[in-house]
Scaffold this active site. Structure first.
Site, short mmCIF file in Angstrom:
data_model
loop_
_atom_site.label_atom_id
_atom_site.label_comp_id
_atom_site.label_asym_id
_atom_site.label_seq_id
_atom_site.Cartn_x
_atom_site.Cartn_y
_atom_site.Cartn_z
N ASP A 204 25.13 121.10 122.83
CA ASP A 204 24.74 121.51 121.49
C ASP A 204 25.32 122.89 121.22
OD1 ASP A 204 23.27 123.38 122.90
OD2 ASP A 204 21.32 122.78 122.11
N ASP A 206 23.91 126.76 119.93
CA ASP A 206 22.67 127.51 119.75
C ASP A 206 22.93 128.85 119.05
OD1 ASP A 206 20.97 125.79 121.79
OD2 ASP A 206 22.75 126.41 122.92
N ASP A 323 20.86 124.14 117.49
CA ASP A 323 19.55 124.80 117.57
C ASP A 323 19.63 126.17 116.90
OD1 ASP A 323 18.30 122.80 119.02
OD2 ASP A 323 18.70 123.71 120.97
P1 8DG Z 1 24.59 123.35 126.85
O1 8DG Z 1 23.90 123.25 125.54
O2 8DG Z 1 25.89 124.06 126.77
O3 8DG Z 1 24.70 122.04 127.53
O4 8DG Z 1 23.71 124.28 127.81
P2 8DG Z 1 22.77 125.47 127.38
O5 8DG Z 1 23.18 126.04 126.05
O6 8DG Z 1 22.68 126.41 128.49
O7 8DG Z 1 21.37 124.76 127.27
P3 8DG Z 1 20.37 124.55 126.05
O8 8DG Z 1 19.54 123.35 126.40
O9 8DG Z 1 21.05 124.52 124.74
O10 8DG Z 1 19.42 125.80 126.13
C1 8DG Z 1 19.87 127.11 125.85
C2 8DG Z 1 18.87 128.10 126.31
O11 8DG Z 1 17.71 128.02 125.53
C3 8DG Z 1 18.44 127.87 127.75
O12 8DG Z 1 18.47 129.10 128.43
C4 8DG Z 1 17.04 127.41 127.67
C5 8DG Z 1 16.59 127.99 126.37
N1 8DG Z 1 15.52 127.25 125.73
C6 8DG Z 1 15.48 125.94 125.33
N2 8DG Z 1 14.26 125.66 124.82
C7 8DG Z 1 13.55 126.80 124.90
C8 8DG Z 1 12.25 127.15 124.54
O13 8DG Z 1 11.48 126.35 124.04
N3 8DG Z 1 11.89 128.43 124.76
C9 8DG Z 1 12.74 129.35 125.30
N4 8DG Z 1 12.34 130.60 125.48
N5 8DG Z 1 13.97 129.04 125.66
C10 8DG Z 1 14.36 127.79 125.46
O14 8DG Z 1 16.42 125.17 125.41
MN MN Z 2 23.14 124.85 124.30
MN MN Z 3 19.92 124.18 122.78
#
Ligand code: 8DG
Ligand code: MN
Ligand code: MN
Length: 399
Positions: A204, A206, A323
């Site tokens: 995704d 972010d 996100d």
């Molecule tokens: P990717 O998308 O590239 O595959 O990997 P990523 O960007 O590292 O993973 P991600 O699933 O998009 O998550 C990004 C960061 O956000 C990761 O450090 C975890 C954090 N995160 C969530 N949900 C929540 C939440 O509800 N609260 C907090 N504090 N952090 C969160 O994904």
């Molecule tokens: Mn991500």
């Molecule tokens: Mn994410």
């Protein structure tokens, strides 16, 4: 009789947040195996085992050379008996029998296919599997009513299971920035998650949004979402309101790592002409595992793409998970640190804070239990300093 070069590796500290982990991994053959077992454990409601495998994999990711002999692992932290057996198996036989067995198990394959649907977690997948649902066609034929997220997830299954490139992330960044600037000039937007760590692809994209004047960010998310919706950029969105200010326990509810920012989980409709490169056809074929049933969701595709146009890849857009998080400027550094990842790095930071420093770290604040007070920070550097840790830049948080 461990020689000096091997002794050097034993300096690897035990918390991932004390180490520098770049994307350069010399031990993918081992870390892939351990990550698969971690994933299987997480999908099977065995989080403890999952974390153990993740920690073991992270230690190997931090090494500067390939492991060629078990002796090189002497003195390394976080390598339990189970992980060592897997590594030994890979060293001796080129693959781990447990990993191969897991990969081929009907249960694991079904869990992967079903949790590959946005909105479907391990618990739901588990329940469906117990009812004999192992594939997408079986799910579609079942009487299950899917929630809105799951319907969107199924509808855009292929797109959402295709990695997002940095170029696509940047394009979406431009669109989100435009939305943010239109509804609140002066607001700031930062790329977070894996792309901030330098990854070239992700599942995704972010973004973290804030405004330099405290309070100006209130109510921002619905406006951003409306702007995006009015321009036709959203295929799905679910906005969660900030529950932080309403929290009865004051600022942070330190022990909780659940976060309370205003956030939006969305599926973006990224126009094809905005995409760069011509990678799509390659990745499509490459990334479609034989038994993912190649998703025949024509009946679910209500938009422009008929099955044949989908096959021919004429759909003029692709779906991408995005996100969005909004934070007040006073919490920005904590939100930035908390949302940059990796997930294991975050987990280790909180464990370090709690176990080694008697502090509670969240994406909102840092609380010092000894001094009974919140520690302020306006940069990630300050947070690492409060925690007594050497600063680790995002590109070295790939644990
Ligand atoms: P990717 O998308 O590239 O595959 O990997 P990523 O960007 O590292 O993973 P991600 O699933 O998009 O998550 C990004 C960061 O956000 C990761 O450090 C975890 C954090 N995160 C969530 N949900 C929540 C939440 O509800 N609260 C907090 N504090 N952090 C969160 O994904
Ligand atoms: Mn991500
Ligand atoms: Mn994410």
């Amino acid at each position: 009789q461990v020689d000096e070069s091997k002794e050097v590796e034993s300096i690897v500290p035990s918390y991932a947040c004390q180490r520098r982990t770049t994307l350069e991994n010399h031990n993918t053959v081992f870390t892939d195996a351990l990550s698969l077992l971690a994933e299987n454990a997480e999908l099977s409601d065995e989080d403890g085992r999952g974390v153990a495998f993740r920690r073991a994999a992270a230690v190997l990711k931090a090494l500067h050379s390939p492991v060629t002999d078990l002796l090189q692992l002497r003195g390394l932290p976080c390598l339990g008996g189970h992980s060592l057996r897997v590594i030994k198996d890979v060293l001796e036989n080129g693959a781990s029998s447990e990993v191969e067995f897991t990969k081929q198990s009907e249960r694991f394959k079904a869990l992967k296919v079903l949790t590959g649907i946005f909105g479907v977690g391990a618990k739901t997948a588990e329940r469906w599997i117990r009812e004999g649902i192992h594939s997408l066609p079986q799910l579609q034929d079942s009487a299950h009513t899917l929630n809105r997220a799951q319907q969107a997830g199924l509808e855009h299954y292929d797109d959402l299971n295709q990695p997002v490139t940095k170029a696509e992330g940047d394009t979406i960044g431009e669109i989100v920035a435009k939305a943010v600037m239109s509804v609140l000039p002066g607001a700031q937007m930062t790329l977070i998650g894996g792309f901030r760590r330098g990854k070239l692809t992700g599942h995704d994209v972010d973004f973290l949004i804030t405004h330099p004047e405290e309070g100006r960010e209130v109510g921002l998310m619905p406006k951003v979402v409306s702007w995006l919706e009015s321009k036709g950029f959203l295929l799905y969105q679910k906005t969660t309101r900030n529950s932080y200010l309403e929290s009865k326990d004051g600022p942070a509810r330190p022990s909780s790592n659940m976060d309370r920012f205003e956030r939006c989980f969305s599926i973006f409709k990224l126009p094809e002409d905005a995409k760069q490169g011509t990678k799509q056809t390659e990745t499509l074929t490459e990334d479609t595992p034989e038994d993912t049933c190649s998703l025949t969701t024509p009946s679910l595709v209500k938009d422009e793409g008929s099955e044949s146009t989908k096959r021919a890849n004429l759909k003029p857009w692709r779906a991408v998970r995005v996100d969005l998080v909004v934070s007040p400027i006073s919490q920005f550094a904590f939100a930035l640190l908390g949302w940059t990842g990796s997930k294991l790095f975050e987990r280790e930071l909180r464990r370090w804070a709690g176990h080694e420093k008697a502090m509670s770290l969240s994406s909102h604040a840092l609380y010092d239990n000894t001094q009974s007070k919140y520690l302020r920070a306006s940069s990630e550097e300050e947070i690492f300093a409060h925690l007594g840790l050497e600063y680790i830049p995002p590109s070295e948080r790939n644990a």
